[in-house]
Design an enzyme around this catalytic site. Structure first.
Site, PDB file in Angstrom:
ATOM      1  N   ARG A   1      10.281  14.291 -12.102  1.00  0.00           N
ATOM      2  CA  ARG A   1      11.626  13.904 -12.904  1.00  0.00           C
ATOM      3  C   ARG A   1      12.358  15.232 -13.334  1.00  0.00           C
ATOM      4  O   ARG A   1      11.846  16.158 -13.921  1.00  0.00           O
ATOM      5  CB  ARG A   1      11.238  13.284 -14.112  1.00  0.00           C
ATOM      6  CG  ARG A   1      12.323  12.570 -14.858  1.00  0.00           C
ATOM      7  CD  ARG A   1      12.113  11.978 -16.356  1.00  0.00           C
ATOM      8  NE  ARG A   1      11.508  10.880 -16.262  1.00  0.00           N
ATOM      9  CZ  ARG A   1      10.701  10.396 -17.267  1.00  0.00           C
ATOM     10  NH1 ARG A   1      10.732  10.827 -18.097  1.00  0.00           N
ATOM     11  NH2 ARG A   1      10.237   9.186 -17.053  1.00  0.00           N
TER      12      ARG A   1
ATOM     13  N   ARG B   1      14.203  15.984 -24.489  1.00  0.00           N
ATOM     14  CA  ARG B   1      14.403  15.488 -23.005  1.00  0.00           C
ATOM     15  C   ARG B   1      15.970  15.905 -22.704  1.00  0.00           C
ATOM     16  O   ARG B   1      16.744  16.425 -22.958  1.00  0.00           O
ATOM     17  CB  ARG B   1      13.952  13.911 -22.867  1.00  0.00           C
ATOM     18  CG  ARG B   1      12.613  13.805 -23.379  1.00  0.00           C
ATOM     19  CD  ARG B   1      11.459  13.827 -22.140  1.00  0.00           C
ATOM     20  NE  ARG B   1      10.309  13.533 -22.574  1.00  0.00           N
ATOM     21  CZ  ARG B   1       9.748  12.210 -22.141  1.00  0.00           C
ATOM     22  NH1 ARG B   1      10.433  11.270 -21.572  1.00  0.00           N
ATOM     23  NH2 ARG B   1       8.493  12.151 -22.717  1.00  0.00           N
TER      24      ARG B   1
ATOM     25  N   LYS C   1       8.076  12.644 -27.592  1.00  0.00           N
ATOM     26  CA  LYS C   1       9.210  12.755 -26.876  1.00  0.00           C
ATOM     27  C   LYS C   1      10.385  12.692 -27.868  1.00  0.00           C
ATOM     28  O   LYS C   1      10.433  12.105 -28.905  1.00  0.00           O
ATOM     29  CB  LYS C   1       9.451  11.690 -25.815  1.00  0.00           C
ATOM     30  CG  LYS C   1       9.438  10.411 -26.214  1.00  0.00           C
ATOM     31  CD  LYS C   1       9.687   9.390 -25.229  1.00  0.00           C
ATOM     32  CE  LYS C   1       8.539   9.095 -24.213  1.00  0.00           C
ATOM     33  NZ  LYS C   1       8.514   8.037 -23.354  1.00  0.00           N
TER      34      LYS C   1
ATOM     35  N   LYS D   1      14.958  12.429 -27.927  1.00  0.00           N
ATOM     36  CA  LYS D   1      16.046  12.006 -27.046  1.00  0.00           C
ATOM     37  C   LYS D   1      17.439  11.985 -27.910  1.00  0.00           C
ATOM     38  O   LYS D   1      17.515  11.548 -28.796  1.00  0.00           O
ATOM     39  CB  LYS D   1      15.857  10.668 -26.448  1.00  0.00           C
ATOM     40  CG  LYS D   1      14.540  10.461 -25.745  1.00  0.00           C
ATOM     41  CD  LYS D   1      14.445   9.045 -25.085  1.00  0.00           C
ATOM     42  CE  LYS D   1      13.196   9.125 -24.035  1.00  0.00           C
ATOM     43  NZ  LYS D   1      12.959   7.652 -23.477  1.00  0.00           N
TER      44      LYS D   1
ATOM     45  N   CYS E   1      13.297  -1.340 -14.853  1.00  0.00           N
ATOM     46  CA  CYS E   1      12.630  -0.305 -14.756  1.00  0.00           C
ATOM     47  C   CYS E   1      11.664   0.005 -13.284  1.00  0.00           C
ATOM     48  O   CYS E   1      11.501  -1.334 -12.915  1.00  0.00           O
ATOM     49  CB  CYS E   1      11.630  -0.071 -16.210  1.00  0.00           C
ATOM     50  SG  CYS E   1      10.220  -1.213 -15.987  1.00  0.00           S
TER      51      CYS E   1
ATOM     52  N   CYS F   1       4.209   3.025 -12.080  1.00  0.00           N
ATOM     53  CA  CYS F   1       3.927   3.130 -13.112  1.00  0.00           C
ATOM     54  C   CYS F   1       2.729   2.854 -13.874  1.00  0.00           C
ATOM     55  O   CYS F   1       2.172   1.656 -13.746  1.00  0.00           O
ATOM     56  CB  CYS F   1       5.090   2.373 -14.130  1.00  0.00           C
ATOM     57  SG  CYS F   1       4.824   2.685 -15.969  1.00  0.00           S
TER      58      CYS F   1
ATOM     59  N   CYS G   1       6.609  -3.823 -19.112  1.00  0.00           N
ATOM     60  CA  CYS G   1       5.825  -3.694 -20.335  1.00  0.00           C
ATOM     61  C   CYS G   1       6.578  -3.466 -21.668  1.00  0.00           C
ATOM     62  O   CYS G   1       8.008  -3.275 -21.271  1.00  0.00           O
ATOM     63  CB  CYS G   1       4.884  -2.651 -20.011  1.00  0.00           C
ATOM     64  SG  CYS G   1       5.479  -1.024 -20.867  1.00  0.00           S
TER      65      CYS G   1
ATOM     66  N   CYS H   1      11.787   0.871 -21.151  1.00  0.00           N
ATOM     67  CA  CYS H   1      12.569   1.962 -20.572  1.00  0.00           C
ATOM     68  C   CYS H   1      13.885   1.507 -20.081  1.00  0.00           C
ATOM     69  O   CYS H   1      14.792   2.737 -19.617  1.00  0.00           O
ATOM     70  CB  CYS H   1      11.582   2.456 -19.305  1.00  0.00           C
ATOM     71  SG  CYS H   1      10.023   3.129 -19.744  1.00  0.00           S
TER      72      CYS H   1
END
Ligand code: SRM
Ligand code: SF4
Length: 570
Positions: free
Chosen positions: A80, A149, A215, A217, A436, A442, A481, A485
């Site tokens: 990524r 990120r 993470k 953001k 997603c 994934c 899930c 995302c």
């Protein structure tokens, strides 16, 4: 610093914290592992690699068969990139195109955070992949991992001093929050090794050895336009305009979509307004916020390590006081935020100097060639011939920028001739739809998403046409899930995978992205998703108030009361 917490703290730092600390500023033993001839990395390197923008995955379609045959998994890496604000040159776009063909599965995936992912990169090709991107001045450092990120924002190629100033502020943030370790250069670009021993140089003045607890953001939007879902971020920044200049930013904090279905203590959250800052205080204030999370965020249980839990647990007042103490002055109250649109910037957009930009809808952000649609080849030819700028959007689309009107005509004709419908030829529900990746890449997917979503959207389009609702801009998003995302909890219709083949259905968010949806029905089979929504759409058509959106209608009736209310419309 450990905190005593209602969120499952053990007093012990988590395994990942220990791995980060031992990694010598993100080196781990990645360089050695790249030479060891195996197909995959060990657990510790897997964690460190995330900071370098690399996720170890395996092809889940093959897993069962390989296990049956006694073979190891088919390991492959997802790479990524970090593309601040989604802005690419034509050359950079073409380099992604080449590298995804040479080393990846062939497809490029625009993410919900306006960057590219390449799947299917074998370990043996990882170095060449990252070096290839570096040659085009693209980094993958910070694509993932417990750090700030990719900093995202509105991708609209607006021109003029106000927009340029906001872009400059975004780039200042990128500079302030990029990891400073030399490990990336050493490992991937054969930079000089620095001998590290007891007297290790502190290479991360902000992050320290253990980086952030989780993470983190950041997102920047222009006031009035919430196309990038600013409230789903740890820090959302809303730029206010004063003529040609930036008056300042309203900061919202503590957003996050992640949820664990089995644990009621992990709900998604919208960011809350914190303060207003002048442009010259933006970086320092964001830094103070990051420091509070760095020092007080939960490092014991990763499930509760996002900043939203810290704010929930200590309260916004405590949090504001911490930030104010670090910036050394009281915080100015936030401005009131009013939103006029949240749609992506698709179709023709007028630019300066008679130039035009063309926003191209990309289904689920997936750029690849199929028998029916050679999208990747067409975009490659267009970018190579007309050399536009390319902007990736947070709704998984792209904008070709800086074309003359004649070039834009040709671009549109090429797209249409190749079978790529133009944005205005698509139904709004499709333009707003996002899913997603989920299977087969994934590792956390429990249900399909991107692979089944196109057929769900087509069925929904059929129903909307049949009900004379074809022009309704209803946002629908799916994930494999509960991690969220594709930001399904701020879609008017959210389908969230709960077990293989079954989805929780969420309804009632608003179009501005300021109200989350609520659970309507649990574990609905894939084949029944649209038939579950159909009676609601019929009721909506009959009972809506003038100008009322589907999400607002569901919220007005009350999501809990909806099922009984619409039973007459089945
Ligand atoms: Fe995500 C983990 C894909 C945006 C919340 N996300 C993952 C991983 C890396 C799975 C993993 O950890 O092994 C997925 C890789 C799938 C694959 O095969 O490609 C993955 N996330 C994506 C992307 C590609 C989805 C997409 O449709 O584009 C997005 C990449 C963004 C990027 O460029 O950085 C993506 N992920 C998001 C968003 C949306 C956003 O940020 O606007 C969220 C919700 C917002 C948030 O962060 O709260 C999101 N992803 C998660 C979570 C839950 C985090 C949490 O707080 O609980 C996970 C799981 C985790 O971190 O443990 C996750
Ligand atoms: Fe994977 Fe879940 Fe994110 Fe989808 S929402 S990409 S299934 S982690």
């Amino acid at each position: 610093m450990a905190m005593d917490s209602a969120h499952g703290s053990s007093g012990q730092h988590s395994k990942v914290e220990k791995i980060k600390e031992a990694s010598r500023y993100l080196r781990g033993t990645i360089a050695e592992a790249l030479e060891d001839g195996t197909s995959h990395f060990g657990e510790e390197n897997v964690q460190v690699l995330k900071f370098h923008g690399v996720y170890q995955q395996d092809d889940r379609d093959l897993r069962r068969q390989l296990t049956r045959e006694g073979k190891e998994r088919h390991y492959m890496m997802m790479v990524r990139a970090r593309i601040p604000g989604g802005v690419l040159t034509a050359n950079q776009y073409l380099q992604f195109d080449r590298i995804s063909d040479a080393y990846g599965s062939g497809s490029l995936r625009i993410t919900t955070r306006q960057t590219f992912q390449m799947h299917g990169v074998l370990k043996a090709n990882l170095k060449a992949t990252i070096r290839g991107l570096h040659d085009a001045l693209v980094t993958t450092l910070g694509g993932c991992g417990d750090q700030v990120r990719n900093i995202v924002g509105c991708a609209a190629p607006h021109e003029g001093p106000f927009y340029e100033a906001v872009r400059a502020d975004l780039l200042r943030l990128v500079d302030a929050f990029s990891a400073k370790t030399n490990a990336y250069h050493e490992i991937w670009l054969d930079g000089e090794r620095i001998a590290l021993g007891d007297g290790e140089p502190n290479e991360e003045p902000l992050y320290g050895k253990t980086y952030l607890p989780r993470k983190f953001k950041l997102c920047v939007v222009y006031e009035g336009d919430n196309c990038a879902d600013v409230y789903s971020n740890d820090i959302g920044m809303v730029a206010h305009r004063d003529g040609d200049t930036v008056a300042g930013y309203t900061l919202v904090v503590g957003g996050g979509m992640g949820r664990t279905a089995s644990d009621a203590k992990t709900p998604p959250a919208l960011a809350q307004p914190l303060c207003f800052v002048a442009p010259h205080d933006l970086v320092a204030t964001c830094r103070a916020i990051v420091e509070v999370q760095r020092d007080y965020g939960n490092r014991e249980n990763r499930k509760f390590a996002r900043m939203k839990y810290l704010i929930e647990e200590r309260g916004l007042e405590w949090f504001s006081a911490q930030v104010a103490a670090r910036v050394g002055k009281p915080l100015t109250p936030p401005r009131e935020l009013v939103w006029h649109t949240s749609h992506d910037h698709l179709g023709r957009i007028a630019g300066g100097d008679g130039r035009v930009h063309v926003g191209v809808y990309v289904e689920n952000g997936r750029i690849r060639d199929t028998h029916e649609l050679p999208l990747k080849s067409i975009l490659r030819d267009i970018v190579a011939e007309f050399r536009p700028g390319v902007r990736l959007t947070t709704q998984q689309n792209l904008i070709l920028t800086g074309l003359t009107p004649e070039e834009a005509n040709l671009v549109e004709r090429r797209l249409r001739d190749a079978g790529v419908p133009l944005a205005h030829e698509q139904m709004p529900v499709r333009l707003l739809a996002m899913a997603c990746p989920a299977m087969p890449t994934c590792g956390l997917a429990i249900a399909e998403s991107e692979r089944v979503f196109p057929s769900v959207v087509r069925e929904l389009e059929r129903v909307l046409r049949e009900l004379d609702l074809a022009d309704e801009p209803i946002s629908v998003r799916m994930t494999g899930c509960p991690n969220g995302c594709a930001r399904p909890y701020i879609a008017e219709i959210g389908f969230v995978g709960r077990v293989l083949g079954k989805y929780d259905v969420f309804l009632g968010a608003n179009q501005a992205g300021t109200r989350m949806n609520q659970l309507y029905k649990s574990q609905v089979p894939l084949e029944e998703l649209v038939s579950t929504i159909r009676p609601l759409l019929r009721a909506f058509r009959a009972e809506r108030q003038p100008g009322e959106s589907f999400g607002d209608y569901c919220a007005r009736i009350g999501v809990d009361a909806l099922e009984a209310h619409v039973s007459a419309w089945v």
